[in-house]
Write a protein that holds these residues in place. Structure first.
Motif, short mmCIF file in Angstrom:
data_model
loop_
_atom_site.label_atom_id
_atom_site.label_comp_id
_atom_site.label_asym_id
_atom_site.label_seq_id
_atom_site.Cartn_x
_atom_site.Cartn_y
_atom_site.Cartn_z
N TYR A 1 0.83 -1.21 0.00
CA TYR A 1 0.00 0.00 0.00
C TYR A 1 0.87 1.26 0.00
O TYR A 1 0.53 2.25 -0.65
CB TYR A 1 -0.96 -0.01 1.20
CG TYR A 1 -2.22 -0.80 0.93
CD1 TYR A 1 -3.45 -0.17 0.89
CD2 TYR A 1 -2.18 -2.16 0.68
CE1 TYR A 1 -4.61 -0.88 0.63
CE2 TYR A 1 -3.32 -2.87 0.42
CZ TYR A 1 -4.54 -2.23 0.39
OH TYR A 1 -5.69 -2.94 0.12
N VAL A 2 2.00 1.23 0.70
CA VAL A 2 2.93 2.36 0.67
C VAL A 2 3.48 2.54 -0.74
O VAL A 2 3.53 3.66 -1.27
CB VAL A 2 4.08 2.16 1.69
CG1 VAL A 2 5.22 3.13 1.43
CG2 VAL A 2 3.56 2.31 3.12
N ALA A 3 3.87 1.43 -1.38
CA ALA A 3 4.40 1.50 -2.75
C ALA A 3 3.37 2.04 -3.72
O ALA A 3 3.69 2.84 -4.60
CB ALA A 3 4.89 0.13 -3.19
N VAL A 4 2.12 1.61 -3.56
CA VAL A 4 1.05 2.10 -4.44
C VAL A 4 0.84 3.59 -4.23
O VAL A 4 0.75 4.35 -5.19
CB VAL A 4 -0.26 1.32 -4.21
CG1 VAL A 4 -1.44 1.99 -4.89
CG2 VAL A 4 -0.12 -0.12 -4.69
N LEU A 5 0.80 4.03 -2.98
CA LEU A 5 0.60 5.46 -2.71
C LEU A 5 1.74 6.28 -3.29
O LEU A 5 1.51 7.37 -3.83
CB LEU A 5 0.48 5.72 -1.21
CG LEU A 5 0.27 7.19 -0.83
CD1 LEU A 5 -1.07 7.70 -1.35
CD2 LEU A 5 0.35 7.39 0.66
N CYS A 6 2.95 5.76 -3.20
CA CYS A 6 4.10 6.50 -3.73
C CYS A 6 4.10 6.54 -5.26
O CYS A 6 4.70 7.44 -5.85
CB CYS A 6 5.40 5.89 -3.21
SG CYS A 6 5.64 6.16 -1.45
N ALA A 7 3.44 5.60 -5.89
CA ALA A 7 3.45 5.51 -7.35
C ALA A 7 2.33 6.30 -8.03
O ALA A 7 2.42 6.60 -9.21
CB ALA A 7 3.36 4.05 -7.78
N ILE A 8 1.29 6.66 -7.29
CA ILE A 8 0.16 7.34 -7.92
C ILE A 8 0.44 8.83 -8.11
O ILE A 8 1.37 9.38 -7.53
CB ILE A 8 -1.16 7.14 -7.12
CG1 ILE A 8 -1.04 7.69 -5.72
CG2 ILE A 8 -1.56 5.68 -7.11
CD1 ILE A 8 -2.32 7.60 -4.90
N ASP A 9 -0.41 9.47 -8.90
CA ASP A 9 -0.27 10.89 -9.20
C ASP A 9 -0.86 11.71 -8.05
O ASP A 9 -2.07 11.71 -7.84
CB ASP A 9 -1.00 11.21 -10.51
CG ASP A 9 -0.89 12.67 -10.91
OD1 ASP A 9 -0.08 13.39 -10.31
OD2 ASP A 9 -1.62 13.07 -11.83
N HIS A 10 -0.01 12.41 -7.33
CA HIS A 10 -0.47 13.18 -6.17
C HIS A 10 -1.08 14.52 -6.57
O HIS A 10 -1.68 15.19 -5.73
CB HIS A 10 0.69 13.39 -5.20
CG HIS A 10 1.21 12.12 -4.63
ND1 HIS A 10 0.60 11.46 -3.60
CD2 HIS A 10 2.27 11.34 -4.99
CE1 HIS A 10 1.26 10.36 -3.32
NE2 HIS A 10 2.27 10.26 -4.16
N ASP A 11 -0.93 14.90 -7.82
CA ASP A 11 -1.51 16.15 -8.29
C ASP A 11 -2.87 15.95 -8.96
O ASP A 11 -3.48 16.91 -9.41
CB ASP A 11 -0.55 16.83 -9.28
CG ASP A 11 0.75 17.23 -8.62
OD1 ASP A 11 0.72 17.61 -7.44
OD2 ASP A 11 1.80 17.13 -9.27
N SER A 12 -3.32 14.73 -9.02
CA SER A 12 -4.60 14.42 -9.66
C SER A 12 -5.76 14.97 -8.85
O SER A 12 -5.67 15.14 -7.63
CB SER A 12 -4.75 12.90 -9.79
OG SER A 12 -6.02 12.57 -10.28
#
Length: 106
Positions: A33-44
């Motif tokens: 879940y940490v890896a997924v959160l780090c990989a998603i677009d935080h500006d979306s």
């Protein structure tokens, strides 16, 4: 004496049932879940939890026998750690996946 004879086993059964129903997430799930959160677009404009759900459940094949389901409680926990980071840490973490994972695994 008879009360203890029945009370102690009853308490043990209740403690075991309480432990059974408390969610237990493995370290592997937390790291995923940490890896997924780090990989998603935080500006979306899409909320982080929805993006995480899309990645986790979107990776399931139609023919998979065991489909991975998104765990909202674990997702919220990881997002809460993200939100506790300072703004500059979030900005740096959004640019550097490894740094992001290190900051969130604390």
């Amino acid at each position: 004496m008879a009360k203890v004879k029945y009370t102690l086993p009853l308490l043990l059964i209740l403690a075991l049932a309480a432990w059974w129903f408390i969610p237990h997430d493995s370290e592997e799930d937390k790291a995923y879940y940490v890896a997924v959160l780090c990989a998603i677009d935080h500006d979306s404009k899409q909320p982080l939890d929805q993006q995480m759900r899309n990645v986790i459940e979107g990776g399931n094949s139609d023919y998979a026998l065991q489909k991975i389901a998104y765990k909202p409680r674990l997702g919220r926990s990881v997002i809460a750690r993200w939100e506790q980071l300072k703004a500059d840490e979030q900005q740096r973490a959004a640019q550097d996946n490894l740094l992001c994972q290190q900051l969130l695994k604390r």
